[in-house]
Design a protein around this motif. Sequence first.
Motif, PDB file in Angstrom:
ATOM      1  N   ALA A 180      11.277  -6.136  20.458  1.00  0.00           N
ATOM      2  CA  ALA A 180      11.141  -6.954  21.664  1.00  0.00           C
ATOM      3  C   ALA A 180      12.295  -7.924  21.796  1.00  0.00           C
ATOM      4  N   ASP A 181      12.687  -8.175  23.026  1.00  0.00           N
ATOM      5  CA  ASP A 181      13.706  -9.177  23.308  1.00  0.00           C
ATOM      6  C   ASP A 181      12.995 -10.514  23.490  1.00  0.00           C
ATOM      7  N   THR A 182      12.631 -11.120  22.355  1.00  0.00           N
ATOM      8  CA  THR A 182      11.897 -12.379  22.353  1.00  0.00           C
ATOM      9  C   THR A 182      12.223 -13.155  21.083  1.00  0.00           C
ATOM     10  N   GLU A 183      12.029 -14.445  21.140  1.00  0.00           N
ATOM     11  CA  GLU A 183      12.220 -15.262  19.942  1.00  0.00           C
ATOM     12  C   GLU A 183      11.029 -15.151  19.001  1.00  0.00           C
ATOM     13  N   ASP A 184       9.898 -14.700  19.528  1.00  0.00           N
ATOM     14  CA  ASP A 184       8.709 -14.514  18.697  1.00  0.00           C
ATOM     15  C   ASP A 184       8.950 -13.394  17.697  1.00  0.00           C
ATOM     16  N   GLU A 185       8.459 -13.586  16.486  1.00  0.00           N
ATOM     17  CA  GLU A 185       8.598 -12.564  15.450  1.00  0.00           C
ATOM     18  C   GLU A 185       7.284 -11.847  15.179  1.00  0.00           C
ATOM     19  N   GLU A 186       6.175 -12.503  15.536  1.00  0.00           N
ATOM     20  CA  GLU A 186       4.862 -11.942  15.249  1.00  0.00           C
ATOM     21  C   GLU A 186       3.985 -11.955  16.493  1.00  0.00           C
ATOM     22  N   VAL A 187       3.099 -10.967  16.581  1.00  0.00           N
ATOM     23  CA  VAL A 187       2.067 -10.965  17.616  1.00  0.00           C
ATOM     24  C   VAL A 187       0.901 -11.766  17.032  1.00  0.00           C
ATOM     25  N   PRO A 188       0.591 -12.940  17.608  1.00  0.00           N
ATOM     26  CA  PRO A 188      -0.455 -13.784  17.027  1.00  0.00           C
ATOM     27  C   PRO A 188      -1.845 -13.170  17.183  1.00  0.00           C
ATOM     28  N   ASP A 189      -2.697 -13.435  16.203  1.00  0.00           N
ATOM     29  CA  ASP A 189      -4.059 -12.917  16.234  1.00  0.00           C
ATOM     30  C   ASP A 189      -4.880 -13.730  17.237  1.00  0.00           C
ATOM     31  N   PRO A 190      -5.389 -13.098  18.309  1.00  0.00           N
ATOM     32  CA  PRO A 190      -6.143 -13.845  19.321  1.00  0.00           C
ATOM     33  C   PRO A 190      -7.639 -13.933  19.028  1.00  0.00           C
ATOM     34  N   TYR A 191      -8.089 -13.355  17.909  1.00  0.00           N
ATOM     35  CA  TYR A 191      -9.521 -13.170  17.642  1.00  0.00           C
ATOM     36  C   TYR A 191     -10.336 -14.458  17.789  1.00  0.00           C
ATOM     37  N   MET A 214       0.818  -1.219   0.000  1.00  0.00           N
ATOM     38  CA  MET A 214       0.000   0.000   0.000  1.00  0.00           C
ATOM     39  C   MET A 214       0.851   1.269   0.000  1.00  0.00           C
ATOM     40  N   ALA A 215       2.056   1.178   0.541  1.00  0.00           N
ATOM     41  CA  ALA A 215       2.875   2.359   0.840  1.00  0.00           C
ATOM     42  C   ALA A 215       3.718   2.803  -0.349  1.00  0.00           C
ATOM     43  N   PRO A 216       3.930   4.120  -0.463  1.00  0.00           N
ATOM     44  CA  PRO A 216       4.912   4.598  -1.440  1.00  0.00           C
ATOM     45  C   PRO A 216       6.295   4.021  -1.084  1.00  0.00           C
ATOM     46  N   VAL A 217       7.065   3.656  -2.092  1.00  0.00           N
ATOM     47  CA  VAL A 217       8.368   3.002  -1.889  1.00  0.00           C
ATOM     48  C   VAL A 217       9.264   3.802  -0.941  1.00  0.00           C
ATOM     49  N   GLN A 218       9.250   5.125  -1.039  1.00  0.00           N
ATOM     50  CA  GLN A 218      10.136   5.948  -0.212  1.00  0.00           C
ATOM     51  C   GLN A 218       9.782   5.895   1.279  1.00  0.00           C
ATOM     52  N   THR A 219       8.644   5.296   1.639  1.00  0.00           N
ATOM     53  CA  THR A 219       8.276   5.196   3.060  1.00  0.00           C
ATOM     54  C   THR A 219       8.480   3.792   3.623  1.00  0.00           C
ATOM     55  N   HIS A 220       8.968   2.864   2.811  1.00  0.00           N
ATOM     56  CA  HIS A 220       9.113   1.472   3.256  1.00  0.00           C
ATOM     57  C   HIS A 220      10.017   1.312   4.470  1.00  0.00           C
ATOM     58  N   GLU A 221      11.014   2.176   4.634  1.00  0.00           N
ATOM     59  CA  GLU A 221      11.934   2.028   5.771  1.00  0.00           C
ATOM     60  C   GLU A 221      11.241   2.280   7.111  1.00  0.00           C
ATOM     61  N   LYS A 222      10.090   2.931   7.109  1.00  0.00           N
ATOM     62  CA  LYS A 222       9.328   3.182   8.342  1.00  0.00           C
ATOM     63  C   LYS A 222       8.546   1.957   8.791  1.00  0.00           C
ATOM     64  N   ILE A 223       8.305   1.033   7.875  1.00  0.00           N
ATOM     65  CA  ILE A 223       7.422  -0.103   8.121  1.00  0.00           C
ATOM     66  C   ILE A 223       8.252  -1.282   8.643  1.00  0.00           C
ATOM     67  N   LYS A 224       7.926  -1.712   9.861  1.00  0.00           N
ATOM     68  CA  LYS A 224       8.664  -2.793  10.511  1.00  0.00           C
ATOM     69  C   LYS A 224       7.690  -3.688  11.270  1.00  0.00           C
ATOM     70  N   LEU A 225       8.187  -4.835  11.687  1.00  0.00           N
ATOM     71  CA  LEU A 225       7.413  -5.661  12.608  1.00  0.00           C
ATOM     72  C   LEU A 225       7.561  -5.082  14.013  1.00  0.00           C
ATOM     73  N   PHE A 226       6.475  -5.006  14.749  1.00  0.00           N
ATOM     74  CA  PHE A 226       6.523  -4.455  16.100  1.00  0.00           C
ATOM     75  C   PHE A 226       7.469  -5.260  16.988  1.00  0.00           C
ATOM     76  N   LEU A 227       7.473  -6.589  16.831  1.00  0.00           N
ATOM     77  CA  LEU A 227       8.325  -7.418  17.696  1.00  0.00           C
ATOM     78  C   LEU A 227       9.807  -7.311  17.357  1.00  0.00           C
ATOM     79  N   ASP A 228      10.162  -6.556  16.308  1.00  0.00           N
ATOM     80  CA  ASP A 228      11.581  -6.250  16.077  1.00  0.00           C
ATOM     81  C   ASP A 228      12.161  -5.493  17.272  1.00  0.00           C
TER      82      ASP A 228
END
Length: 156
Positions: A116-127, A100-114
């Motif tokens: 965190a000091d955890t082995e988990d890479e993703e916040v799982p969907d609890p829905y 969705m994002a313009p290419v010049q803004t891609h550096e702002k987009i990261k995983l939130f758990l980047d």
Amino acid sequence: MKQSTSVLFVCLGNICRSPTAEAVFRHKAELAGLDIQIDSAGTHGYHIGKQPDNRSQSAGIERGYSFKGLKCRRVDESDFTKFDYILAMDRSNLENLRGMAPVQTHEKIKLFLDFADTEDEEVPDPYYGGKRGFELVLDLIELASDGLIAHINKQQ
């Protein structure tokens, strides 16, 4: 010079994970004395205008977080220039954001758990899960929030 840092938390529907991240991070940033603009959104508009999931709110309120005034919304094109950090809860939403994002803004987009000091890479969907899923989401979000605050403090 920009007056404050801005953070957008993103999940699929902005109903569970990203509003929880917004509530937790707002609380922790306030305690840390940081001037940060904080918001959340979804990559899809399934729940626009609704309050966050009651189970997310219950779990968060038990830990002292406020969801007051939070309403689900979809990521908007202006978000990519408005926010300094655009943090996805999982890889699927990370890829959706990059699409969705313009290419010049891609550096702002990261995983939130980047942040965190955890082995988990993703916040799982609890829905579709039970109470334990919402507790795990809170645990991971609290860890990542502390890491993001430390990162922002180093940047300033």
